[in-house]
Enzyme design. Structure first.
Site, PDB file in Angstrom:
ATOM      1  N   GLY A 121     -35.872 -22.836  39.319  1.00 20.76           N
ATOM      2  CA  GLY A 121     -36.742 -23.628  38.510  1.00 20.76           C
ATOM      3  C   GLY A 121     -37.855 -23.011  37.875  1.00 20.76           C
ATOM      4  CG  ASP A 122     -40.876 -22.260  40.953  1.00 23.67           C
ATOM      5  OD1 ASP A 122     -40.909 -23.220  40.491  1.00 23.67           O
ATOM      6  OD2 ASP A 122     -41.020 -21.856  42.152  1.00 23.67           O
ATOM      7  CB  ALA A 123     -36.858 -17.749  37.948  1.00 21.59           C
TER       8      ALA A 123
END
Ligand code: 26A
Ligand code: 26A
Length: 378
Positions: free
Chosen positions: A322-324
């Site tokens: 999700g951060d990527a």
């Protein structure tokens, strides 16, 4: 053939030509245009059986703050499971992701660490990947850590914030850092920071609203909607873009008494909430793991973007996916690309991160090739 000639032949190549001449044309080469705030953490990550989840009362896919009963998990992961130490912290991961698709010196990140080996490792990872680090250092508290329990395609995150919990508004407002804030055009704050310093989030949100800059947040975890609702509601008017996943959307709906479990309806509801800066409409972006990405904007039809399939043998782990997604989405936003390209790049980088151990990206760098606009990064 000369690129100008190519551009003259086909209009779709105009974009490509501009990228070749000046990949940063829309921001005129400005440095440190994206400013991030979050909790810098070192991830202690191991693949375990579900017995570890049971022992510590963890859900397979969740993120929580460690209570006393969780504290032995870090030693257990290190001694019994050959854990790896990886640069983590959700917003910090996203900022490294944004830098992955942006020209050098585009990103700067603040948060609080201790004065120890963990902080050195985080600093080194940021430096290697081109993310400028401006940590507040609390010499009396260790750097925060996150136990990452991988079971199949799930990841359970158990965080001991330690120094990350001691970030202060005074650091953000110090002349040297505030100068970076005033210089930046885009802000990214992890929802996780709601547990640390709401005043710092508000200061960035207010600045962005007053100066018509872009403010982006992430819901980050279901527990924030539940237990940090007041802080979240206080900063909601600043959201130009709000990112999250399906379980966070559901937690937001439950905390706000919304009687629906439809991710699309929740997205549309949040998109229509009042804003501090009415010169920008709000965009809500919800990922759903292997399922499509949902994007809602007020008064517009909601768009559903498909996600390419990954086979089980391509998946190393989903920590940081999700951060990527947030990182490449932000990167494309900074470059002035369309919403469609932002989502496509987000999905692309999320899937690259899934094929690496932890919240990491492949090196040497892969270039992002948008299906619509030709090569966007090299
Ligand atoms: C306040 N909490 C619980 C947290 C986090 C966090 N980052 C900031 N604050 N709990 C887990 N993470 C990070 O999330 C990443 C995956 O999205 C982990 O460090 C992990 O790298
Ligand atoms: C877990 N599985 C089977 C997945 C994924 C995935 N893409 C394919 N298969 N889990 C996560 N993703 C990608 O990461 C983003 C953030 O979770 C998706 O692109 C998703 O939007």
């Amino acid at each position: 053939m000369n690129v100008d000639v190519v551009a003259a032949i086909t209009g779709s190549c105009v974009h490509y030509r501009l990228e070749l001449l000046d990949p940063y044309h829309k921001m005129s080469g400005k440095e440190y245009v994206l400013f991030g705030l979050g909790n810098p953490l070192l991830d202690i990550q191991a693949n375990t059986g579900t017995d570890v989840l049971e022992k510590y009362g963890l859900k397979a896919n969740d993120a929580i703050l460690a209570e006393d009963k969780h504290k032995p998990i870090y030693d257990e992961l290190m001694t019994k499971y050959d854990a790896k130490f990886l640069a983590g912290g959700a917003a910090q991961n996203a900022m490294r992701g944004a830098q992955y698709v942006l020209p050098p010196k585009s990103t700067v990140y603040v948060g609080c660490v201790g004065k120890d080996k963990f902080a050195e490792q985080l600093h080194a990872a940021n430096e290697r990947e081109g993310l400028r680090t401006e940590y507040l250092v609390d010499e009396s508290t260790p750097t925060g850590k996150c136990g990452v329990v991988i079971t199949g395609n799930n990841r359970s995150l158990v965080t001991d914030l330690a120094a990350a919990n001691n970030y202060k508004l005074e650091h953000l407002k110090s002349p040297e850092i505030w100068k970076l804030v005033e210089n930046a055009e885009f802000f990214y704050v992890g929802g996780f920071h709601l547990t640390v310093c709401v005043d710092a989030i508000k200061a960035l949100g207010e600045h962005a609203a007053e100066t018509n800059k872009t403010f982006v947040m992430n819901l980050s975890a279901p527990f924030l909607c539940q237990f940090f609702k007041d802080g979240m509601d206080a900063v909601t008017p600043y959201w130009d873009y709000i990112l999250g996943n399906e379980s966070e959307a559901a937690a937001w709906a439950e905390a706000h008494g919304l009687e629906t479990t439809s991710v699309q309806e929740i997205a549309e509801h949040i998109a229509a909430l009042p804003k501090a800066n009415n010169k920008r409409e709000r965009t809500v972006v919800f990922t759903q793991g292997a399922e499509s990405v949902i994007v809602a904007r007020p008064g517009k039809e909601t768009v559903v973007y498909p996600v390419p399939k990954l086979s089980d043998d391509e998946i190393v782990d989903t920590n940081g996916a999700g951060d990527a997604f947030a990182g490449a989405f932000l990167g494309m936003l900074v470059k002035g690309e369309s919403l469609e390209t932002c989502v496509e790049a987000g999905t692309w980088l999320a899937q690259l991160a899934i094929k690496e151990v932890g919240p990491s990206f492949p090196y040497p760098k892969h270039g992002f090739m948008s299906s619509k606009a030709g090569i966007v990064t090299k």
